[in-house]
Design a protein around this motif. Structure first.
Motif, PDB file in Angstrom:
ATOM      1  N   ALA A  34      -3.573   3.482  -8.190  1.00  0.00           N
ATOM      2  CA  ALA A  34      -4.951   2.990  -8.258  1.00  0.00           C
ATOM      3  C   ALA A  34      -5.756   3.403  -7.034  1.00  0.00           C
ATOM      4  O   ALA A  34      -6.948   3.725  -7.136  1.00  0.00           O
ATOM      5  N   LEU A  35      -5.116   3.423  -5.876  1.00  0.00           N
ATOM      6  CA  LEU A  35      -5.793   3.872  -4.659  1.00  0.00           C
ATOM      7  C   LEU A  35      -6.155   5.351  -4.755  1.00  0.00           C
ATOM      8  O   LEU A  35      -7.285   5.751  -4.431  1.00  0.00           O
ATOM      9  N   LYS A  36      -5.203   6.164  -5.216  1.00  0.00           N
ATOM     10  CA  LYS A  36      -5.458   7.606  -5.331  1.00  0.00           C
ATOM     11  C   LYS A  36      -6.559   7.895  -6.343  1.00  0.00           C
ATOM     12  O   LYS A  36      -7.325   8.847  -6.178  1.00  0.00           O
ATOM     13  N   ALA A  37      -6.631   7.070  -7.393  1.00  0.00           N
ATOM     14  CA  ALA A  37      -7.643   7.266  -8.423  1.00  0.00           C
ATOM     15  C   ALA A  37      -9.007   6.714  -8.014  1.00  0.00           C
ATOM     16  O   ALA A  37      -9.983   6.882  -8.754  1.00  0.00           O
ATOM     17  N   GLY A  38      -9.076   6.065  -6.866  1.00  0.00           N
ATOM     18  CA  GLY A  38     -10.340   5.516  -6.394  1.00  0.00           C
ATOM     19  C   GLY A  38     -10.760   4.238  -7.104  1.00  0.00           C
ATOM     20  O   GLY A  38     -11.927   3.847  -7.032  1.00  0.00           O
ATOM     21  N   LEU A  39      -9.815   3.569  -7.771  1.00  0.00           N
ATOM     22  CA  LEU A  39     -10.141   2.348  -8.506  1.00  0.00           C
ATOM     23  C   LEU A  39     -10.215   1.134  -7.603  1.00  0.00           C
ATOM     24  O   LEU A  39     -10.891   0.158  -7.912  1.00  0.00           O
ATOM     25  N   ILE A  40      -9.495   1.183  -6.504  1.00  0.00           N
ATOM     26  CA  ILE A  40      -9.555   0.128  -5.503  1.00  0.00           C
ATOM     27  C   ILE A  40      -9.585   0.780  -4.129  1.00  0.00           C
ATOM     28  O   ILE A  40      -9.220   1.939  -3.977  1.00  0.00           O
ATOM     29  N   SER A  41     -10.021   0.034  -3.147  1.00  0.00           N
ATOM     30  CA  SER A  41      -9.998   0.508  -1.771  1.00  0.00           C
ATOM     31  C   SER A  41      -9.086  -0.397  -0.960  1.00  0.00           C
ATOM     32  O   SER A  41      -8.826  -1.545  -1.347  1.00  0.00           O
ATOM     33  N   LEU A  83       0.815  -1.215   0.000  1.00  0.00           N
ATOM     34  CA  LEU A  83       0.000   0.000   0.000  1.00  0.00           C
ATOM     35  C   LEU A  83       0.852   1.269   0.000  1.00  0.00           C
ATOM     36  O   LEU A  83       0.425   2.316  -0.497  1.00  0.00           O
ATOM     37  N   ARG A  84       2.068   1.150   0.513  1.00  0.00           N
ATOM     38  CA  ARG A  84       2.938   2.314   0.640  1.00  0.00           C
ATOM     39  C   ARG A  84       3.970   2.409  -0.491  1.00  0.00           C
ATOM     40  O   ARG A  84       4.341   3.507  -0.887  1.00  0.00           O
ATOM     41  N   GLU A  85       4.428   1.271  -1.023  1.00  0.00           N
ATOM     42  CA  GLU A  85       5.610   1.268  -1.879  1.00  0.00           C
ATOM     43  C   GLU A  85       5.369   0.867  -3.325  1.00  0.00           C
ATOM     44  O   GLU A  85       6.217   1.158  -4.177  1.00  0.00           O
ATOM     45  N   ALA A  86       4.297   0.164  -3.629  1.00  0.00           N
ATOM     46  CA  ALA A  86       4.048  -0.268  -5.009  1.00  0.00           C
ATOM     47  C   ALA A  86       3.400   0.868  -5.785  1.00  0.00           C
ATOM     48  O   ALA A  86       2.241   1.212  -5.544  1.00  0.00           O
ATOM     49  N   GLY A  87       4.128   1.450  -6.716  1.00  0.00           N
ATOM     50  CA  GLY A  87       3.654   2.651  -7.405  1.00  0.00           C
ATOM     51  C   GLY A  87       2.342   2.472  -8.115  1.00  0.00           C
ATOM     52  O   GLY A  87       1.476   3.370  -8.100  1.00  0.00           O
TER      53      GLY A  87
END
Length: 324
Positions: A264-271, A255-259
């Motif tokens: 995808a998290l920032k884009a709201g594609l996954i939670s 969650l912290r290191e995989a670009g």
């Protein structure tokens, strides 16, 4: 100043390649993770030292108090080295007796990384890829890509066809040739040809931009992707839009290191609640149901305990062989 190095061993990749049984290590690693107790393990965040845009060092210390072992792994990547006739990746791993500080062995970090990364990818594939999978796609033709393919083949002997893409035509031809005869292995000229129709897809690159169109993934496909740094993003947003389950080798690190995951998290594609920890699955604490048509993605950034397990395994293997 004294350095305690009595009976210290230097274990090179050439020595270890002939010594280690990868299938045996698969079992050893899975057993170690099943018994993994974070309360007995001291595992600080990895250190990152950048030397310009194309060179980086990672430093990963870890201690297992119950096992009385400490590992400090330093691993490097110099993207410009191949043009100079030098290896792109290297480094050194120290295996230490934690209670005394005695240096037990110096090991090739590149070998240790490849061994534990590929083995855990194989374990994840065993758990999440569909039984009877026949088609394997590969994007990337480096050292770790080959080891991961071997690990996948160990757990899915049903594989019949391998399609491999690399930006380097010669490398992809050589990669495919290494499997031809045992499998219908072919180099392909476009990454899309490695994706479409594949039951399992291995993505092992150091790319800062996506290398595939995830919207073309087959229903029920399982994707294996490795990558450590936040600026790297080999998986596209389409992959995350289609995946039903994202499996991390270490959840908080991914969650912290995989670009690509961070994007995808920032884009709201996954939670974040869609991301599960593989170790929790191995330990039986997360009984995940995978639907027949679900697309699963395994994302690996690595963590220090894996290095400790791998280093201790090869040290024990060498010591036992030397005594016999």
């Amino acid at each position: 100043m004294w350095l305690i190095i009595t009976h210290m061993r230097v274990l090179t990749s050439d020595l270890l390649t002939g010594l280690v049984d990868p299938a045996e290590f698969d079992v050893y690693l899975e057993d170690a993770l099943r018994a993994y107790d974070p309360e007995r393990v001291v595992q600080p965040m990895r250190g990152v030292v950048r030397l310009g845009e194309d060179s980086v060092w990672l430093i990963m210390p870890v201690v297992d108090l119950a096992l009385d072992r400490m590992v400090v792994k330093m691993v490097s990547e110099y993207k410009g080295n191949p043009a100079k006739g030098l290896p792109k990746a290297g480094g050194l791993t120290q295996l230490i007796e934690a209670s005394s500080g005695r240096l037990l062995a110096l090991l090739d970090s590149h070998y240790i990384t490849g061994l534990r990364t590929s083995s855990l990818a194989g374990i994840a594939t065993k758990v999440f890829a569909r039984e009877g999978s026949e088609c394997l796609g590969v994007i990337g033709s480096g050292y770790e890509a080959r080891l991961i393919v071997d690990a996948v083949l160990r757990v899915r002997p049903s594989i019949r066809r391998i399609s491999v893409y690399s930006r380097n035509p010669e490398r992809r031809r050589e990669f495919a040739a290494g499997y031809r005869g045992r499998y219908d292995a072919q180099p392909v000229t476009d990454p899309g040809y490695a994706v479409v129709g594949s039951d399992i897809l291995v993505v092992a690159t150091d790319s800062a931009t996506p290398v595939l169109d995830g919207s073309t993934l087959k229903r029920g496909a399982h994707v294996v992707s490795i990558g450590t740094l936040p600026e790297r993003r080999e998986l596209d947003r389409g992959t995350f839009m289609k995946c039903s389950l994202l499996v991390a080798d270490k959840r908080e690190a991914v969650l912290r290191e995989a670009g690509d995951v961070v994007d995808a998290l920032k884009a709201g594609l996954i939670s974040e609640d869609k991301v599960i920890d593989l170790v929790e699955v191995i330990k039986g604490k997360n009984n995940v149901h995978r639907g027949e048509d679900d697309i699963t993605v395994y994302k690996s950034v690595g963590f220090g305990y894996l290095d400790l397990v791998a280093a201790n395994y090869v040290y024990e293997k060498y010591s036992n062989t030397s005594r016999s």
